[in-house]
Design a protein around this motif. Structure first.
Motif, PDB file in Angstrom:
ATOM      1  N   PRO A  78       0.870  -1.101  -0.254  1.00 50.72           N
ATOM      2  CA  PRO A  78      -0.040  -0.067  -0.182  1.00 50.72           C
ATOM      3  C   PRO A  78       0.854   1.244   0.188  1.00 50.72           C
ATOM      4  CG  PRO A  78       0.059  -0.882   2.104  1.00 50.72           C
ATOM      5  CD  PRO A  78       0.777  -1.831   1.287  1.00 50.72           C
ATOM      6  N   GLY A  79       0.419   2.314  -0.734  1.00 53.36           N
ATOM      7  CA  GLY A  79       1.230   3.532  -0.795  1.00 53.36           C
ATOM      8  C   GLY A  79       2.369   3.140  -1.704  1.00 53.36           C
ATOM      9  N   CYS A  80       2.198   2.351  -2.627  1.00 52.32           N
ATOM     10  CA  CYS A  80       3.455   1.809  -3.135  1.00 52.32           C
ATOM     11  C   CYS A  80       4.464   2.920  -3.878  1.00 52.32           C
ATOM     12  CB  CYS A  80       3.283   0.850  -4.513  1.00 52.32           C
ATOM     13  SG  CYS A  80       2.278   1.250  -5.840  1.00 52.32           S
ATOM     14  N   GLY A  81       3.943   3.945  -4.516  1.00 51.01           N
ATOM     15  CA  GLY A  81       4.471   5.043  -5.158  1.00 51.01           C
ATOM     16  C   GLY A  81       5.115   4.648  -6.349  1.00 51.01           C
ATOM     17  N   THR A  82       6.542   4.690  -6.506  1.00 54.19           N
ATOM     18  CA  THR A  82       7.086   4.346  -8.062  1.00 54.19           C
ATOM     19  C   THR A  82       6.894   2.691  -8.082  1.00 54.19           C
ATOM     20  OG1 THR A  82       8.452   6.277  -7.595  1.00 54.19           O
ATOM     21  CG2 THR A  82       9.100   4.610  -9.501  1.00 54.19           C
ATOM     22  N   GLY A  83       6.884   2.158  -6.888  1.00 56.38           N
ATOM     23  CA  GLY A  83       6.814   0.603  -6.933  1.00 56.38           C
ATOM     24  C   GLY A  83       7.903  -0.270  -6.997  1.00 56.38           C
ATOM     25  N   TYR A  84       9.210   0.234  -6.533  1.00 55.75           N
ATOM     26  CA  TYR A  84      10.391  -0.720  -6.584  1.00 55.75           C
ATOM     27  C   TYR A  84      10.083  -1.708  -5.664  1.00 55.75           C
ATOM     28  CZ  TYR A  84      12.162   4.175  -7.481  1.00 55.75           C
ATOM     29  OH  TYR A  84      12.446   5.401  -7.706  1.00 55.75           O
ATOM     30  N   ASP A  85       9.458  -1.637  -4.593  1.00 61.58           N
ATOM     31  CA  ASP A  85       9.200  -3.044  -3.556  1.00 61.58           C
ATOM     32  C   ASP A  85       8.138  -4.004  -4.350  1.00 61.58           C
ATOM     33  OD1 ASP A  85      10.978  -2.156  -1.608  1.00 61.58           O
ATOM     34  OD2 ASP A  85       9.426  -0.685  -1.109  1.00 61.58           O
ATOM     35  N   TYR A 101      -3.200   5.841  -4.043  1.00 66.72           N
ATOM     36  CA  TYR A 101      -4.305   6.913  -4.008  1.00 66.72           C
ATOM     37  C   TYR A 101      -4.275   7.687  -5.251  1.00 66.72           C
ATOM     38  CZ  TYR A 101      -7.838   9.807  -2.666  1.00 66.72           C
ATOM     39  OH  TYR A 101      -9.360  10.558  -2.642  1.00 66.72           O
ATOM     40  N   SER A 102      -2.848   7.979  -5.892  1.00 66.66           N
ATOM     41  CA  SER A 102      -2.774   8.738  -6.938  1.00 66.66           C
ATOM     42  C   SER A 102      -2.513   8.173  -8.302  1.00 66.66           C
ATOM     43  CB  SER A 102      -1.474   9.510  -6.754  1.00 66.66           C
ATOM     44  OG  SER A 102      -0.923  10.200  -7.774  1.00 66.66           O
ATOM     45  N   ASP A 103      -3.421   8.685  -9.161  1.00 67.71           N
ATOM     46  CA  ASP A 103      -3.544   8.250 -10.631  1.00 67.71           C
ATOM     47  C   ASP A 103      -1.972   8.354 -11.209  1.00 67.71           C
ATOM     48  OD1 ASP A 103      -5.879   7.008 -10.972  1.00 67.71           O
ATOM     49  OD2 ASP A 103      -6.750   9.060 -10.840  1.00 67.71           O
ATOM     50  N   ALA A 104      -1.384   9.231 -10.764  1.00 60.42           N
ATOM     51  CA  ALA A 104      -0.205   9.735 -11.386  1.00 60.42           C
ATOM     52  C   ALA A 104       0.852   8.799 -10.854  1.00 60.42           C
ATOM     53  CB  ALA A 104       0.319  11.195 -11.272  1.00 60.42           C
ATOM     54  N   ALA A 105       0.819   8.388  -9.673  1.00 64.01           N
ATOM     55  CA  ALA A 105       1.793   7.398  -8.980  1.00 64.01           C
ATOM     56  C   ALA A 105       1.699   6.088  -9.774  1.00 64.01           C
ATOM     57  CB  ALA A 105       1.311   7.130  -7.400  1.00 64.01           C
ATOM     58  N   VAL A 106       0.181   5.742 -10.140  1.00 65.99           N
ATOM     59  CA  VAL A 106       0.136   4.350 -10.801  1.00 65.99           C
ATOM     60  C   VAL A 106       0.628   4.299 -11.876  1.00 65.99           C
ATOM     61  CG1 VAL A 106      -1.461   2.806 -11.587  1.00 65.99           C
ATOM     62  CG2 VAL A 106      -1.726   3.864  -9.288  1.00 65.99           C
ATOM     63  N   GLU A 107       0.676   5.428 -12.661  1.00 71.71           N
ATOM     64  CA  GLU A 107       1.038   5.758 -13.835  1.00 71.71           C
ATOM     65  C   GLU A 107       2.639   5.558 -13.974  1.00 71.71           C
ATOM     66  OE1 GLU A 107       1.362   8.978 -17.923  1.00 71.71           O
ATOM     67  OE2 GLU A 107       0.135   9.481 -15.916  1.00 71.71           O
ATOM     68  N   THR A 108       3.153   6.230 -13.138  1.00 76.00           N
ATOM     69  CA  THR A 108       4.766   6.035 -12.763  1.00 76.00           C
ATOM     70  C   THR A 108       5.209   5.114 -12.665  1.00 76.00           C
ATOM     71  OG1 THR A 108       4.873   8.405 -12.048  1.00 76.00           O
ATOM     72  CG2 THR A 108       6.604   7.308 -11.784  1.00 76.00           C
ATOM     73  N   ALA A 109       4.690   4.043 -11.499  1.00 78.09           N
ATOM     74  CA  ALA A 109       4.948   2.801 -11.347  1.00 78.09           C
ATOM     75  C   ALA A 109       4.695   2.001 -12.669  1.00 78.09           C
ATOM     76  CB  ALA A 109       4.049   2.123 -10.133  1.00 78.09           C
ATOM     77  N   ASN A 110       3.787   1.999 -13.330  1.00 78.43           N
ATOM     78  CA  ASN A 110       3.782   1.105 -14.492  1.00 78.43           C
ATOM     79  C   ASN A 110       4.755   1.552 -15.621  1.00 78.43           C
ATOM     80  OD1 ASN A 110       1.251  -0.521 -14.462  1.00 78.43           O
ATOM     81  ND2 ASN A 110       0.093   1.296 -14.434  1.00 78.43           N
ATOM     82  N   LYS A 111       5.185   2.575 -15.544  1.00 81.14           N
ATOM     83  CA  LYS A 111       6.410   3.233 -16.486  1.00 81.14           C
ATOM     84  C   LYS A 111       7.706   2.360 -15.904  1.00 81.14           C
ATOM     85  CE  LYS A 111       4.476   7.232 -18.343  1.00 81.14           C
ATOM     86  NZ  LYS A 111       4.702   8.850 -18.376  1.00 81.14           N
ATOM     87  N   GLU A 112       7.793   2.479 -14.826  1.00 84.33           N
ATOM     88  CA  GLU A 112       9.214   1.962 -14.045  1.00 84.33           C
ATOM     89  C   GLU A 112       9.009   0.478 -14.088  1.00 84.33           C
ATOM     90  OE1 GLU A 112      12.549   1.745 -11.743  1.00 84.33           O
ATOM     91  OE2 GLU A 112      11.516   3.391 -12.471  1.00 84.33           O
ATOM     92  N   ALA A 113       7.821  -0.071 -14.004  1.00 83.29           N
ATOM     93  CA  ALA A 113       7.851  -1.660 -14.364  1.00 83.29           C
ATOM     94  C   ALA A 113       8.124  -2.125 -15.716  1.00 83.29           C
ATOM     95  CB  ALA A 113       6.411  -2.117 -13.762  1.00 83.29           C
TER      96      ALA A 113
END
Length: 282
Positions: A78-85, A101-113
Motif C-alpha cells: 500500500p502507498g507503493c509510489g514508484t513501485g520498486y518494492d 491513491y494517486s493516478d499519477a503514481a500508478v502511471e509512474t509505477a507502470n512505466k517503472e515496471a
C-alpha cells in the motif's frame, strides 16, 4: 523527510498541513499530480528496500514459499509510489500488487515496471517471477479490491514502509484494522513493517510522524481502538495491557544489516530501522 530528498522536511510538513481531515490523502496525491518532470518526491528512495530484500531471504522460514500447492501467493504494497518494492516481491515469485491513491503514481509505477522489471532477476528459477499489478484506490475502502476482483483477506503478504509514518496518528487505528481485514488467515497471512523513523522526537510532528516500535505494537495488537498519546505526542505504551481478540501478533522483531540512509544515525551510521512480522491470531 530525509536528507536524500529534494524537499526539506519543514516544507513537506507545511505543505501537508494545508490538508485536513478527509482531505489528507488528497495532499499526497496532489504532490504526485504537481510533480515536475525529473523531480524526486521526498519519500522516493530510488530503489527497493535492502532491508525487505534481506528479510525475504534470511527470514524465509517464517514466511514460507511464494508458491504453495501450485498457487502463487499474493503480496500487497500500500502507498507503493514508484513501485520498486512491488518489482522486488515479484522477482521472489509473488503476484505483487501495488496500491496508490494517486493516478499519477500508478502511471509512474507502470512505466517503472515496463522499463526495469527484467532488471530484477528471478530469485528462484523453480518458482519463477510473479505478476506485477498496480491499482489506484483508497487503502481504507474496497473499490480497488473490486477492480481486482478480490475479496478481503486475499493477501498472503503485506509490506508497509512509508505508510504508517505518513498517516496522521488519528488514522492509525483504521490503518491497523485494515491490515487485519486484508491479511489471509494465519499462518499464511504475513504483515512486514519496516519501522521508521523509530527515534524521531514526536514533538517535531510530521510527516513523517515518529514511529517507534511500541507504536506499531500498541496499534496492531489493538486494531481499531483509540490508543492514548500524551501531550508530547508519545504513545502511552502499556506492556501489561490485554491484547484485543482482533489483535495481530508480532512474530519477529529484527534489526536489519542493511537499510536506506534515512534509517541510519547520521553521525554513527548505526541502523535505527527495525523490521517486524505480524500475523492475525488463529
Amino acid at each position: 523527510m530525509t536528507e536524500d530528498s529534494d524537499i526539506p522536511p519543514s516544507a513537506l510538513r507545511d505543505y501537508m498541513a494545508k490538508f485536513e481531515g478527509e482531505d489528507y490523502v488528497q495532499g499526497w496525491a496532489s504532490m504526485w499530480d504537481n510533480k515536475a518532470e525529473g523531480e524526486t518526491l521526498p519519500w522516493d528512495r530510488g530503489s527497493h528496500s535492502p532491508a525487505l530484500e534481506d528479510f525475504l531471504v534470511q527470514k524465509k522460514g517464517f514466511i514460507g514459499s511464494p508458491v504453495i500447492e501450485g498457487r502463487r501467493r499474493k503480496a500487497l504494497v500500500p502507498g507503493c509510489g514508484t513501485g520498486y518494492d512491488v518489482l522486488l516481491l515479484a522477482s521472489f515469485g509473488y503476484d505483487a500488487y501495488g496500491l496508490d491513491y494517486s493516478d499519477a503514481a500508478v502511471e509512474t509505477a507502470n512505466k517503472e515496471a515496463a522499463k526495469n522489471k527484467d532488471n530484477y532477476a528471478v530469485r528462484d528459477p523453480a518458482v519463477g517471477r510473479g505478476n506485477v499489478i498496480f491499482v489506484q484506490g483508497d487503502f481504507f475502502k474496497d473499490d480497488w479490491l473490486a477492480k481486482l476482483e478480490l475479496a478481503p483477506q486475499s493477501f498472503d503478504l503485506i509490506y508497509d514502509y512509508t505508510f504508517f509514518c505518513a498517516l496522521e496518528p488519528r488514522l492509525r487505528p483504521q490503518w491497523a484494522m485494515r491490515h487485519q481485514q486484508l491479511l489471509d488467515s494465519p499462518p499464511k497471512g504475513n504483515l512486514i513493517c519496516l519501522e521508521w523513523p523509530t527515534t524521531k522526537n514526536p514533538k517535531w510532528g510530521g510527516p513523517p510522524y515518529a514511529s517507534p516500535s511500541f507504536a506499531y505494537m500498541e496499534h496492531l495488537s489493538h486494531p481499531g481502538e483509540e490508543i492514548p498519546y500524551d501531550s508530547n505526542g508519545n504513545v502511552k505504551f502499556d506492556p501489561l495491557r490485554e491484547t484485543s481478540p482482533l489483535g495481530l501478533e508480532r512474530v519477529v522483531h529484527w534489526q536489519p544489516e542493511r537499510t536506506y540512509k534515512a534509517g541510519k544515525d547520521e553521525n554513527t551510521g548505526e541502523i535505527l530501522d527495525r523490521v517486524s512480522l505480524w500475523r492475525r491470531r488463529a
